[in-house]
Scaffold this motif. Structure first.
Motif, PDB file in Angstrom:
ATOM      1  N   TRP A 143       1.018  -0.732  -0.225  1.00 50.01           N
ATOM      2  CA  TRP A 143      -0.535   0.038  -0.159  1.00 50.01           C
ATOM      3  C   TRP A 143       1.320   1.065  -0.316  1.00 50.01           C
ATOM      4  O   TRP A 143       2.192   1.118   0.410  1.00 50.01           O
ATOM      5  CB  TRP A 143      -0.945  -0.195   1.315  1.00 50.01           C
ATOM      6  N   ASN A 144       0.733   2.320  -0.878  1.00 51.13           N
ATOM      7  CA  ASN A 144       1.012   3.379  -1.097  1.00 51.13           C
ATOM      8  C   ASN A 144       1.409   4.101   0.467  1.00 51.13           C
ATOM      9  O   ASN A 144       3.173   4.313   0.688  1.00 51.13           O
ATOM     10  CB  ASN A 144       0.423   4.632  -2.208  1.00 51.13           C
ATOM     11  N   TRP A 145       0.442   5.123   0.987  1.00 49.51           N
ATOM     12  CA  TRP A 145       1.089   5.135   2.409  1.00 49.51           C
ATOM     13  C   TRP A 145       2.179   4.248   3.149  1.00 49.51           C
ATOM     14  O   TRP A 145       3.134   5.032   3.629  1.00 49.51           O
ATOM     15  CB  TRP A 145      -0.201   5.804   3.356  1.00 49.51           C
ATOM     16  N   ASP A 146       1.415   3.556   3.219  1.00 50.03           N
ATOM     17  CA  ASP A 146       2.482   2.045   4.317  1.00 50.03           C
ATOM     18  C   ASP A 146       3.839   1.902   3.769  1.00 50.03           C
ATOM     19  O   ASP A 146       4.914   2.712   4.836  1.00 50.03           O
ATOM     20  CB  ASP A 146       1.337   0.211   4.381  1.00 50.03           C
ATOM     21  N   SER A 147       4.127   1.627   3.194  1.00 56.22           N
ATOM     22  CA  SER A 147       5.004   1.849   2.809  1.00 56.22           C
ATOM     23  C   SER A 147       6.073   2.990   2.920  1.00 56.22           C
ATOM     24  O   SER A 147       7.076   3.011   3.464  1.00 56.22           O
ATOM     25  CB  SER A 147       5.453   1.406   0.631  1.00 56.22           C
TER      26      SER A 147
END
Length: 174
Positions: free
Chosen positions: A1-5
């Motif tokens: 996931w974008n934010w998670d990464s």
């Protein structure tokens, strides 16, 4: 996931900068030609994850991705990783910088086409406020042609009362 990464990379920056760069580079493998960094990059097929690539209908991308995004925090993460280990990270930042710039240019072109300085989002998940009741009234006005039942894996390890309920349109993907 974008934010998670992005946030994971910032966390790794404090003790494992190479792993932090790997997180950033892995996410960027899913970047679209127009600069969009998708919300989800599917690195391995999964028969039981929903909504998977077939729901997003984003074509034959490799790796498969979702068709939505999240606000661009990846450049901030890359800057934090670079600051944690400037000498070792310089070459890696040089490699990812054009991709980060392309993403910011995508936001300006695709989500602020009139140049007013305020970008728009198209899906509640792009806000980071997934499943928030704040979206109920707006989503109730969205016409749907088909409805897809949501398979909720999270209720296998989280109390179902703590997750969105399976009722009428709130349990369907539009």
């Amino acid at each position: 996931w974008n934010w998670d990464s992005a946030f994971v990379a910032m966390g790794f920056a404090g003790f494992d900068a190479p792993r932090a760069w790997q997180e950033i580079e892995c996410l960027l493998r899913g970047q679209w030609a127009d600069g969009l960094i998708p919300q989800i990059v599917f690195h391995a097929p999964s028969d039981d994850y929903f909504p998977g690539p077939e729901v997003w209908q984003t074509g034959t991308r490799v790796p498969a991705t979702s068709g939505i995004t999240q606000p661009p925090v990846l450049a901030t993460a890359a800057r934090a990783v670079l600051a944690a280990d400037p000498a070792a990270g310089e070459a890696r930042m040089a490699a990812v910088y054009p991709k980060l710039l392309a993403n910011h240019r995508w936001w300006a072109a695709a989500r602020d086409p009139e140049g007013c300085g305020l970008v728009s989002i198209l899906h509640p998940w792009e806000s980071g406020m997934d499943n928030s009741p704040a979206w109920d009234a707006a989503l109730a006005r969205v016409p749907t042609e088909t409805e897809t039942l949501v398979r909720r894996r999270d209720t296998g390890h989280v109390d179902p009362a703590m997750r969105p309920r399976q009722r009428s349109s709130s349990s369907r993907v539009r």
